[in-house]
Design a protein around this motif. Structure first.
Motif, mmCIF file in Angstrom:
data_model
loop_
_atom_site.group_PDB
_atom_site.id
_atom_site.type_symbol
_atom_site.label_atom_id
_atom_site.label_comp_id
_atom_site.label_asym_id
_atom_site.label_seq_id
_atom_site.Cartn_x
_atom_site.Cartn_y
_atom_site.Cartn_z
ATOM 1 N N THR A 111 0.841 -1.208 0.000
ATOM 2 C CA THR A 111 0.000 0.000 0.000
ATOM 3 C C THR A 111 0.866 1.245 0.000
ATOM 4 O O THR A 111 0.665 2.162 -0.802
ATOM 5 C CB THR A 111 -0.916 -0.001 1.239
ATOM 6 N N GLY A 112 1.854 1.295 0.892
ATOM 7 C CA GLY A 112 2.760 2.434 0.922
ATOM 8 C C GLY A 112 3.559 2.554 -0.353
ATOM 9 O O GLY A 112 3.801 3.662 -0.851
ATOM 10 N N GLU A 113 3.962 1.405 -0.908
ATOM 11 C CA GLU A 113 4.720 1.424 -2.168
ATOM 12 C C GLU A 113 3.879 2.014 -3.293
ATOM 13 O O GLU A 113 4.373 2.813 -4.105
ATOM 14 C CB GLU A 113 5.156 0.005 -2.531
ATOM 15 N N ASP A 114 2.606 1.646 -3.356
ATOM 16 C CA ASP A 114 1.730 2.163 -4.411
ATOM 17 C C ASP A 114 1.634 3.692 -4.341
ATOM 18 O O ASP A 114 1.660 4.382 -5.367
ATOM 19 C CB ASP A 114 0.330 1.561 -4.293
ATOM 20 N N VAL A 115 1.509 4.222 -3.121
ATOM 21 C CA VAL A 115 1.392 5.673 -2.970
ATOM 22 C C VAL A 115 2.703 6.366 -3.351
ATOM 23 O O VAL A 115 2.709 7.374 -4.066
ATOM 24 C CB VAL A 115 0.981 6.051 -1.533
ATOM 25 N N LEU A 116 3.826 5.825 -2.894
ATOM 26 C CA LEU A 116 5.113 6.438 -3.238
ATOM 27 C C LEU A 116 5.371 6.369 -4.735
ATOM 28 O O LEU A 116 5.935 7.305 -5.329
ATOM 29 C CB LEU A 116 6.246 5.767 -2.469
ATOM 30 N N GLU A 117 4.962 5.290 -5.366
ATOM 31 C CA GLU A 117 5.104 5.185 -6.822
ATOM 32 C C GLU A 117 4.283 6.273 -7.511
ATOM 33 O O GLU A 117 4.729 6.886 -8.486
ATOM 34 C CB GLU A 117 4.640 3.797 -7.279
ATOM 35 N N ILE A 380 12.844 13.108 0.487
ATOM 36 C CA ILE A 380 11.597 12.911 1.221
ATOM 37 C C ILE A 380 11.108 11.479 1.046
ATOM 38 O O ILE A 380 10.643 10.831 1.997
ATOM 39 C CB ILE A 380 10.538 13.932 0.762
ATOM 40 N N CYS A 381 11.227 10.960 -0.177
ATOM 41 C CA CYS A 381 10.854 9.573 -0.448
ATOM 42 C C CYS A 381 11.710 8.619 0.383
ATOM 43 O O CYS A 381 11.188 7.668 0.974
ATOM 44 C CB CYS A 381 11.014 9.285 -1.941
ATOM 45 N N ASP A 382 13.016 8.870 0.446
ATOM 46 C CA ASP A 382 13.898 8.029 1.267
ATOM 47 C C ASP A 382 13.464 8.047 2.729
ATOM 48 O O ASP A 382 13.458 7.012 3.406
ATOM 49 C CB ASP A 382 15.347 8.526 1.168
ATOM 50 N N TYR A 383 13.124 9.236 3.214
ATOM 51 C CA TYR A 383 12.719 9.381 4.617
ATOM 52 C C TYR A 383 11.445 8.592 4.894
ATOM 53 O O TYR A 383 11.372 7.813 5.856
ATOM 54 C CB TYR A 383 12.510 10.860 4.926
ATOM 55 N N ILE A 384 10.434 8.731 4.033
ATOM 56 C CA ILE A 384 9.159 8.051 4.257
ATOM 57 C C ILE A 384 9.314 6.543 4.058
ATOM 58 O O ILE A 384 8.795 5.749 4.843
ATOM 59 C CB ILE A 384 8.083 8.617 3.316
ATOM 60 N N ALA A 385 10.045 6.142 3.015
ATOM 61 C CA ALA A 385 10.207 4.712 2.730
ATOM 62 C C ALA A 385 10.896 3.991 3.879
ATOM 63 O O ALA A 385 10.655 2.808 4.117
ATOM 64 C CB ALA A 385 10.992 4.512 1.431
#
Length: 406
Positions: A111-117, A380-385
């Motif tokens: 789910t998180g991956e889908d949003v970051l994508e 920001i992506c690195d931080y959230i991921a």
């Protein structure tokens, strides 16, 4: 299927004594092989510890006995090592790749991956395999002499290519096989960036140890998701009886142990399913190797197809099991409610950090001192991921809930 223990590795296995080495030269360990050292560096990494509180299917607060990304990775490592031992490959490399394969997953699983994508589409995209490489080669900071963990070429190759070639005709064939178009998608930004620095032969198959880790992932999650789905009450034992593999295993277990309790019945059936899948992969892989007649690991890399695989019959059964789990578990209304909440958390965090980067911790703000929006989005992506589920929930609470900052 009996194999002498310990078995010498085959000439076409990845041989630690013949590794292509590391990007940054360093003295080799006097007590461990290069692949053992890679495995130990993964186990001691911060990213590995974070898997304890990252979603597999159920969020961390929903129960103590459901799988997390950490327990899933440990189960993959057990199956991967068993396959490597049976096939007389390097067990340490297979184990290392299994333990590392999900390090790049964001909070809340796919789910998180889908949003970051989605939110990273204008900035080079997001892919959890590419993020794993980014963690291993750059973001993990445990050594003063180099960034990342400085793992061997074979480990990095296996991490990024465990599902097959990423560019060229082989990658296009995989895309067609999976009904994802005639051409493979472009390389994720993190992979393309690293490829300029270090050639991982992205047009070839990986070594057999990486292929073992990939199949071990399929075996582990299909079986433990059955276990977790039944435990959570998302489907019943009787409903599972109509599904290939699990239904057969339940009937065989009931016949063998007619008076055992349901929890024991499920545990026995899942154990039998794992054994049946492993035996099938062993037999099918040996059939394929007998046709290819490889002499070196390079012969494996330049083969026209994966060597470690399910037979056609087992693949059809696994596909039907996946279809059942998708409909009855991954899209269950209770799971979808949690997914809906998780989507909002990840999307909100990305939005507020992009609009108000001063709300980020200082160590994450240095990457775009020049005002580069692409670098800002990637940081920001690195931080959230890298967040665990619970840390993401807490960050969201602090930033969006009244009084959350108190």
């Amino acid at each position: 299927m009996a194999v002498p223990f310990p078995a010498p590795i085959k000439p076409y296995a990845c041989n630690a004594a013949q590794t292509r080495g590391r990007l940054y030269d360093e003295p080799e360990s006097q007590t461990r092989s290069p692949f053992q050292r890679d495995r130990d560096r993964v186990v001691h990494s911060i990213a590995f510890r974070r898997l304890k509180h990252k979603t597999q299917v159920f969020f961390y607060h929903e129960g103590d006995h459901y799988r997390t990304r950490l327990t899933h990775s440990l189960e993959v490592a057990q199956v991967g090592r068993s396959l490597a031992r049976l096939l007389q490959l390097d067990e340490d490399l297979a184990e290392c790749l299994a333990l590392a394969h999900d390090l790049g997953h964001s909070p809340f699983g796919h789910t998180g991956e889908d949003v970051l994508e989605e939110v990273m589409a204008p900035y080079g995209g997001f892919d959890h395999n590419a993020q794993t490489l980014r963690i291993l080669a750059k973001l993990e900071q445990r050594h003063a002499a180099f960034p990342g963990l400085n793992l061997t070429w074979e480990t990095l190759e296996g991490v990024v290519k465990h599902n097959g070639p990423l560019i060229g005709p082989g990658a296009d064939a995989i895309a067609r096989e999976r009904n994802k178009g005639d051409k493979a998608p472009p390389l994720p930004a993190a992979l393309a960036e690293y490829a300029e620095l270090h050639d991982l032969q992205l047009h070839t198959w990986p070594g057999l140890e990486a292929q073992c880790a990939a199949l071990a992932d399929d075996i582990a999650y299909n079986n433990h998701d059955v276990d977790d789905g039944l435990r959570a009450g998302l489907f019943t034992l009787e409903e599972a009886m109509d599904v290939p593999l699990i239904g057969e295993a339940i009937r065989a277990t009931r016949e063998k142990y007619p008076d055992c309790s349901e929890p024991l019945l499920v545990a026995e059936a899942v154990s039998d399913m794992i054994g049946e899948m492993v035996a099938d992969v062993f037999d099918e892989t040996n059939r394929r190797l007998a046709v290819l007649k490889p002499e070196t690991a390079e012969d494996i890399r330049h083969a026209e197809r994966a060597m470690v695989a399910f037979s056609d019959g087992m693949f059809a059964k696994v596909t039907e099991l996946r279809t059942f789990l998708f409909a009855r578990m991954y899209r269950h209304w209770k799971v979808m409610r949690a997914r809906s909440h998780a989507k909002r958390i990840v999307r909100d965090l990305f939005g507020v950090f992009m609009a108000e980067p001063e709300t980020l911790p200082p160590e994450w703000r240095h990457a775009w001192a020049d005002g580069d929006e692409q670098k800002k989005a990637r940081a920001i992506c690195d931080y959230i991921a890298g967040m665990t589920d619970r840390f993401a929930i807490r960050e969201h609470h602090k930033l969006f809930d009244a009084g959350g900052w108190v």
